[in-house]
Structure formats: structure tokens, C-alpha cells
Design an enzyme around this catalytic site. Structure first.
Site, short mmCIF file in Angstrom:
data_model
loop_
_atom_site.label_atom_id
_atom_site.label_comp_id
_atom_site.label_asym_id
_atom_site.label_seq_id
_atom_site.Cartn_x
_atom_site.Cartn_y
_atom_site.Cartn_z
N GLU A 196 -8.56 -4.26 6.92
CA GLU A 196 -8.44 -3.37 5.61
C GLU A 196 -7.38 -3.69 4.70
OE1 GLU A 196 -8.10 1.58 5.24
OE2 GLU A 196 -7.72 0.65 7.19
N HIS A 213 -1.59 -10.84 15.43
CA HIS A 213 -1.01 -12.03 16.36
C HIS A 213 -0.11 -11.71 17.28
CE1 HIS A 213 -3.32 -14.44 13.37
NE2 HIS A 213 -2.70 -13.72 12.31
N TYR A 269 3.75 -4.49 13.41
CA TYR A 269 2.28 -3.85 12.77
C TYR A 269 1.70 -3.33 14.16
CZ TYR A 269 -1.68 -3.13 10.14
OH TYR A 269 -2.80 -2.56 9.39
N ASP A 294 -4.29 -6.84 8.57
CA ASP A 294 -5.59 -6.69 9.18
C ASP A 294 -6.83 -6.74 8.02
OD1 ASP A 294 -5.29 -4.35 8.02
OD2 ASP A 294 -5.54 -3.00 9.56
N ARG A 352 -1.47 -1.79 14.39
CA ARG A 352 -2.77 -1.93 14.43
C ARG A 352 -3.27 -3.10 15.13
NH1 ARG A 352 -2.73 0.98 9.40
NH2 ARG A 352 -3.29 3.16 9.89
N GLU A 386 0.86 -1.42 -0.06
CA GLU A 386 0.14 0.05 -0.04
C GLU A 386 0.93 1.38 0.02
OE1 GLU A 386 0.26 -2.19 2.47
OE2 GLU A 386 -1.28 -2.08 3.65
N ASP A 390 -1.17 -5.11 4.38
CA ASP A 390 -1.14 -5.04 5.92
C ASP A 390 -2.07 -6.57 6.17
OD1 ASP A 390 0.33 -3.25 6.37
OD2 ASP A 390 -1.18 -1.79 6.86
#
Length: 759
Positions: free
Chosen positions: A84, A355, A308, A82, A310, A7, A80
Site C-alpha cells: 500500500e 523484513h 512497522y 509495504d 504491518r 502519508e 511505508d
């Protein structure tokens, strides 16, 4: 060639360092498809199917990715991990037409190769060489359940925003908005403000004393906590007279240590950071907003410095636990190492976003001082994350708590209590202690001198102290995020955007870093609470979040959740459209057009008065504002336009009152006479074109800049600027010389720069 798509360009650059020359790493620059802005973009009649489109700004990016994908033997989606990120990967497949060309016949299930081409999804929790190479060796299928959960959130938010916002336009004023999560956040702030306004403070007193164990010893504090063997409550001493009466009975009294209680207390460190706790701690210790914290954390992650950011997990990988053990031994000594590892259980509602907790990717990098180039403040945030991670794996702190009862030798035997702590082994405290909402330092109580039972002590000072009960405090970034998480409102990726949105909409404002509702925010909240209780209901919003989690787990279909929500919502909206009247407040000011009392309306600049006849466009400022304008007009009646020399008029803009040329729009000269320094611009005085009408040197402020600067009112004709407020002509002359030697850089064309970057 193998194409890897991520992204972010920063993320692409970092990953590009870890893979071979056969890989081309490209960025999608975020989302490449979205719902249209001009319409709702959801086919409600056909199972809420969203109608996505590629925004114009993303078209060059998509075209470039399509060309690269045609040449690639393998397309790897590395967004990513998640919901999104999973949705972005799915949108890439759709926009690049990977399915239609046979690279992946199915979204769910293993990717199928056709000829030499294939499409794969990889996920990783940290951007390090080992993690990237491991992910490339073990690609997985796109998780359509995560895509559906994100799609359901987007659709629900769009339904609320695009159907409820027009209702607010018609009933209050144009330009307002409602949101499934933002409206709940505003409700929390409004209700807290009402508790503060309705709070009635009560007076109470305490009797406090300073004692000394010996003549040479330092004094230690104690508080009266019992009389005649009966404990005193917080509110038991009601007034000054009662407090002074106690002092009279203690006049000339002698004191001794009646009892000493010593106990050992062990304190454990806080768990590693989640998104919520990182935002809270950065607010407490660094004074940052949630948005600022996430921007800096994003850069640290994309540059490969932290995992990460988030996440609502507090787990640490086994490799991280081993690395922490080694670093603790090396930096602090073996006595600070745990025999094993300390593992934490996630307590947050529905936690399953990722995780692992937020931690440094390389715990051996002790200081973040070299990371300042990643983002402003990156070193501070990295240090905070490193300390929290390391502290979580250090031995507990061992404290010795002492409570001393000091008794007055009087008939009523008044008892004072003194508390103190001694650190027997600092453990994790050596590195880090968690901040508190009322005490950001998290300090330990002071130490008491050595005392023995029966020992006499001397009174140093005895004083009555007045107190008042306090209302609940206003929310800060830390406490608001904490409240949202505790109530199950939103998820890690939504906290910062929610807090930014409610400020951007003008529903709340920050005063001394604390949230207060605006008048329009309170009005919107009350209308929603009265007519759409389910939208702003905390339990209902939390229930929706739980259903989104169930979609992500594959337990229910996303269309069922949308259908269950939309039916009652649409029915209620239709009913309220007919029954709720427009919110109108009548003033006592007669309209100059019709003589009827004028109505109070809300506009972009705040409240104003309008004629009660909607067809008549007669408006006036509010009475208090009109008085302010009149006063300013009197002060500035002799002012002339710095460009054309014509008279100036007091006008109101987005950021307050200013002077504008009466010949507007032909002349766009502006000035703020109340921020003048009293000096004429030295650059204008030297210019043949401007010396007859030189500009004034005025104080200005720019966005994102804490300190003011001083510039000419004839900008952009004159670009003179200085950092210090001028105090004399000599200072102005020196500033002029510096300005000549260091001319300001020409302003960049941001649109052209974006086009160049896109190419």
C-alpha cells in the site's frame, strides 16, 4: 530545498526532527488518488485499467505538494514499505506529474536526474534518526511489482463489490454489499454459529478427590483416571448413578502413592509479534478489537517508538538482538541471557510483507508509561510489545512436571492422577507468557507437595462432578484473525479493516466480545454460498492471495489474474441474475390495503411488513414490534413535547424506540421517556423562557464512552449535563452550580477545522 513526502502528519513531524533544514517534510494525508465512488471506475474492455481520480478533500493537499515539488531540487517519496505504501508513492508520482516533468522517466529502474532535479524512493522499517539517514543515503527505485499487486487487489475488490452488491440489492434489499475477503469472514462466523445451534450436548461425569500427604499438609486435587488397570475416557462415566456407584465402592477405602513420575520440561518463548499475533494478544490481554490495536500501533510507529506494525515476519535485526542481549543482562541478570541469539522462522502462508517483526525501536526504553500522549492505551501496547520482544531472547524456562498415581486399596484398585509443576528456572516466564484463547493468563499448574512411592495419603473429600460437552466457541477478535491467517485469507494490512467492515455492514454483531451473525448476514451468506461458491470459498480466496504474492514477486502479470477471475465470475453473475428469484418471506398478517398476506422485508431499521404489490407503499411493523409500540404508547400517552408542548408519538430510530413530536418536521422535539430519572432540569426551571415547560433529566450514552451521563431533554436549547445519576434535589442543585462554574465548551465545527488544517 529537498522535499520529503510521507502519508501521515505525525510521521512527517517525527521525520522532520531527524533531517536537516534543507529538507521540507510534508504529508499527503493518506491516499491522494482513488477509484471513483459513484461508478465502477475500471475499463474492463481495455485490460482492467483503473480510472483514478483525486478526491475533493485531497485537492488542496495535492496543489500544495505540486507547488513545493516545483521548487524542490529533489523529491523523496518516504511512504511505508509495504504494497500500500508503494502504491501511495506511485500515485504521488502520477498526481504530481513527476514523470511528465522529467524527474523520473521510468517508474521501474533507477531514477534519472534532469538538471538539478530528481525523484527518489526511500524505505525504512522504523522511524529513528539512524534509519532515516541510512535510507536517505541509499534510495531505491519504485518497485512496480508491489504497485501492481496492490492495484490487482484494489481492482478485484472493486469488481466483486460493484458487480455483486447490486445483485444483492435486487434479490434481498437495497444497501447490501459483498466483498472478496469480508464475505469469507462472514461465512466463517455463520458456519460456526450453525455448529453451535446444531450441537447436542452430552452429559458425562468425573470423580474428583482432594488428598493430603499429612495431617498438617495442604490438600491437592486428583481425578479418577483408571479402574482395574483400564484407563477411563472422558465420556466413560455416563451418568450420576454410575458416578455414585464408584463412590460407594470407595467408601472407607485407604489410599497410597502407587507411582511418581518426574520429568524436566523446557519451554521456549513465543516469537516476536507479527500483525496477526499482536492483534490476537491485545484481544486476549487488553480486551482490544483489532481496529483499536492497529490505531494505537500506528501512532506508536509514527512517533518512532516501534517498528512497522504491518508485517508477517518474525525476524529481528542484528542490532535489535544485540540490544535485547544487553537489556536482559542489565535488567534481569546474566543467567537470563542466551549464549547467542534465538532466531525464528516465519510459518504464515506467503509471508513476505516486511523484513522484521514488530519491536520497540529502543529496547532500553523499558516502560511505556511516558508514551501515554501518543495515543490512548499506547503505554499498555508498548509494554506488551517490549515484553514479548525481550522474552523472545531470554533463556527457556525449566519446569519439573510431577505426575502422582494414587491408588485405592479396594478390589478394583481405582487409580487417581494428580499433576503438578515446579518452576526450577523461570527464564522468559519472569517477563512474559503468551495468552491462550481459553485462558488469557497462560498460568502454570500448581505445585504438588513432596511425595514418595508407597506413601499413604488421606482422603479429604471425594465428590462426583457433572459435566456437559460444549459446542465450539464463537469467534473473538483473536480467534477470527487466527483463523483468517491460518487459511491464508487476507494479509497483515487487511485483518482489522475486514473485521470492522463486517460489523459496519450489519452482517455480524459482537456480544460479550464474541461474533454472532445477524439475520441479514446469514441470509446474504446463504445466497452467496448457493450461487457464488467461488467468492466465499476459503481455498479460492487463499489462491487469489497467493497469486497477488506472485505479482509482487514479478512472476505473473496483474491483468492476467484479473482476467482469469472476471471471465467465469461475470458469466455466473449473468446466469444467476436470470435464475435466482427475489428472496421473499411471506407472513400471516393480511394487508390492510389488499387483504393478501404481507411480505417480510428488510430495511435500515430491520424487518418490516409490506404489501405484496410493489407499487403500493403500505407498510406495518412486525407483530412483535407492534405489540412493543402499543405498550410504549400506553405508558407515554400523557407525555408532551419538551419544546412545543404538543403530544408525543412513539417512533423507531436507528438506535431503538424514542418519542418524537407529532408536529414533526416543524418541531423536532424528542425524548426517551424510559430513560428518565424522575427529575426536572434545574437549569430550565431557572430560565424565564423554559420554566413553563422544563425539560427532564434523562440518562444518555455517547459513542466511545463507557459510562452514561445525564442531560436535559431540551438540548440544544438547554446544555445542562451532569455525570452522576441524581438521587435528590440537593444533588441536582450542586450539579447546577458546577455546570454554571464550568460551562460546556461550544461544539467545534469539524468541517471548518479540516479546512483550516488543509490550508
Amino acid at each position: 530545498m529537498e522535499l520529503v513526502i510521507v502519508e501521515s502528519p505525525t510521521k512527517a513531524k517525527t521525520i522532520g526532527k531527524f533531517v536537516g533544514k534543507e529538507f521540507v517534510v510534508e504529508s499527503s494525508y493518506g491516499h491522494i488518488r482513488d477509484l471513483p465512488k459513484s461508478r465502477i471506475g475500471i475499463d474492463i474492455a481495455h485490460d482492467f485499467q483503473p480510472k483514478y481520480e483525486i478526491p475533493k478533500k485531497a485537492e488542496p493537499v495535492v496543489e500544495n505538494l505540486r507547488k513545493l515539488a516545483k521548487k524542490a531540487t529533489r523529491v523523496i517519496l518516504a511512504t511505508d514499505e509495504d504494497r500500500e505504501g508503494e502504491a501511495i508513492a506511485w500515485h504521488l508520482m502520477q498526481a504530481l506529474d513527476l514523470d511528465a516533468r522529467g524527474r523520473s522517466k521510468e517508474i521501474r529502474g533507477k531514477s534519472k536526474e534532469v538538471g538539478a532535479q530528481s525523484v527518489e524512493r526511500i524505505a525504512f522499517h522504523e522511524i529513528t534518526k539512524d534509519a532515516i539517514l541510512e535510507a536517505l543515503e541509499h534510495p531505491r527505485a519504485l518497485d512496480v511489482n508491489l504497485v501492481d499487486a496492490q492495484q490487482a487487489r484494489r481492482v478485484l475488490d472493486r469488481l466483486v463489490g460493484y458487480e455483486l452488491s447490486p445483485f444483492l440489492w435486487r434479490k434481498i434489499r437495497y444497501g447490501l454489499s459483498a466483498g472478496r475477503v469480508q464475505s469469507v469472514a462472514v461465512r466463517l462466523i455463520v458456519e460456526r454459529e450453525r455448529l453451535i445451534q446444531d450441537f447436542k450436548k452430552e452429559e458425562y461425569w468425573s470423580v474428583e478427590a482432594d488428598f493430603a500427604a499429612s495431617k498438617a499438609g495442604s490438600a491437592f486435587p486428583a481425578t479418577l483416571n483408571a479402574i482395574d488397570g483400564r484407563s477411563l475416557g472422558k465420556m466413560d462415566i455416563k451418568g450420576e448413578a454410575a458416578a455414585k456407584k464408584i463412590l460407594e465402592t470407595l467408601a472407607g477405602a485407604k489410599y497410597h502413592i502407587e507411582n511418581i513420575t518426574v520429568k524436566e520440561v523446557r519451554r521456549n518463548p513465543a516469537a516476536p509479534f507479527t500483525t496477526s499475533t499482536l492483534q490476537q494478544e491485545a484481544a486476549r490481554k487488553l480486551g482490544w478489537s483489532a481496529k483499536q490495536t492497529m490505531m494505537v500501533a500506528q501512532r506508536l510507529y509514527e512517533n518512532g517508538h516501534i517498528t512497522y506494525m504491518r508485517t508477517d515476519s518474525v525476524n529481528l535485526a542484528e542490532t535489535a538482538l544485540a540490544a535485547a542481549h544487553e537489556v536482559i543482562g542489565r535488567e534481569f541478570g546474566r543467567e537470563y541471557q542466551l549464549d547467542g541469539a534465538r532466531r525464528y522462522a516465519t510459518k504464515s502462508k506467503g509471508a513476505q510483507e516486511a523484513h522484521e517483526a514488530i519491536r520497540p525501536t529502543n529496547l532500553g526504553l523499558v516502560s511505556g508509561r511516558g508514551l501515554a500522549a501518543s495515543a490512548r492505551g499506547a503505554d499498555k501496547l508498548y509494554d506488551l510489545i517490549w515484553k514479548r520482544t525481550i522474552a523472545s531472547q531470554m533463556r527457556e524456562a525449566v519446569l519439573e512436571q510431577t505426575a502422582a498415581d494414587i491408588q485405592a486399596e479396594t478390589p478394583r484398585r481405582e487409580n487417581f492422577r494428580a499433576n503438578g509443576q515446579t518452576v526450577k528456572f523461570d527464564g522468559f516466564i519472569r517477563v512474559y507468557t503468551e495468552g491462550k484463547d481459553d485462558d488469557a493468563n497462560g498460568e502454570i499448574e500448581g505445585q504438588l507437595p513432596k511425595l514418595e512411592k508407597g506413601q499413604p495419603v488421606s482422603l479429604v473429600e471425594l465428590k462426583p462432578v457433572q459435566h456437559f460437552t460444549e459446542p465450539p466457541p464463537r469467534y473473538t477478535d483473536a480467534t477470527l484473525v487466527k483463523a483468517l491467517e491460518a487459511d491464508g485469507i487476507g494479509r497483515p494490512s487487511t485483518y482489522a479493516p475486514t473485521l470492522s467492515t463486517i460489523q459496519d455492514r450489519g452482517y455480524v454483531e459482537k456480544t460479550e466480545k464474541k461474533y454472532q451473525p445477524t439475520e441479514i448476514g446469514t441470509l446474504v451468506n446463504d445466497l452467496l454460498v448457493a450461487n457464488f461458491p467461488e467468492i466465499v470459498d476459503i481455498r479460492f480466496t487463499s489462491h487469489i492471495e497467493e497469486e497477488l504474492d506472485e505479482i509482487a514477486e514479478g512472476k505473473i502479470k496483474w491483468t492476467e489474474v484479473c482476467r482469469e477471475f472476471y471471465g467465469p465470475f461475470k458469466k455466473n453473475l449473468t446466469e444467476k441474475e436470470a435464475t435466482v428469484e427475489k428472496q421473499i418471506e411471506i407472513s400471516n398478517v393480511p394487508c390492510p390495503h389488499c387483504g393478501q398476506p404481507m411480505v417480510i422485508k428488510f430495511g435500515r431499521m430491520g424487518k418490516f411488513l409490506a404489501c405484496p404489490d410493489p407499487a403500493v407503499k403500505v407498510t406495518l411493523p412486525m407483530p412483535e414490534e407492534a405489540a412493543q409500540i402499543k405498550e410504549l404508547e400506553e405508558k407515554t400517552k400523557d407525555e408532551r413535547c419538551p419544546i412545543c408542548g404538543k403530544p408525543m408519538k412513539v417512533r423507531r430510530g436507528r438506535f431503538g424506540f424514542f418519542l418524537g413530536c407529532t408536529d414533526y418536521p416543524k418541531c423536532k422535539g424528542v425524548a426517551r421517556i424510559w430513560n428518565k430519572t424522575g427529575f426536572k432540569c434545574p437549569a430550565c426551571l431557572e430560565s424565564p423562557d423554559r420554566r413553563d415547560r422544563p425539560g427532564d433529566v434523562v440518562e444518555k450514552k455517547s459513542r466511545g464512552r463507557g459510562k452514561p451521563f445525564y442531560a436535559c431533554t431540551r438540548y440544544p436549547d438547554c446544555t445542562f449535563v451532569m455525570n452522576q445519576r441524581p438521587a435528590s434535589e440537593a444533588e441536582l442543585a450542586a450539579a447546577l452550580q458546577h455546570w454554571k462554574e464550568n460551562p460546556p465548551k461550544p461544539k467545534e465545527d469539524k468541517k471548518e477545522n479540516k479546512k483550516e488544517k488543509a490550508k
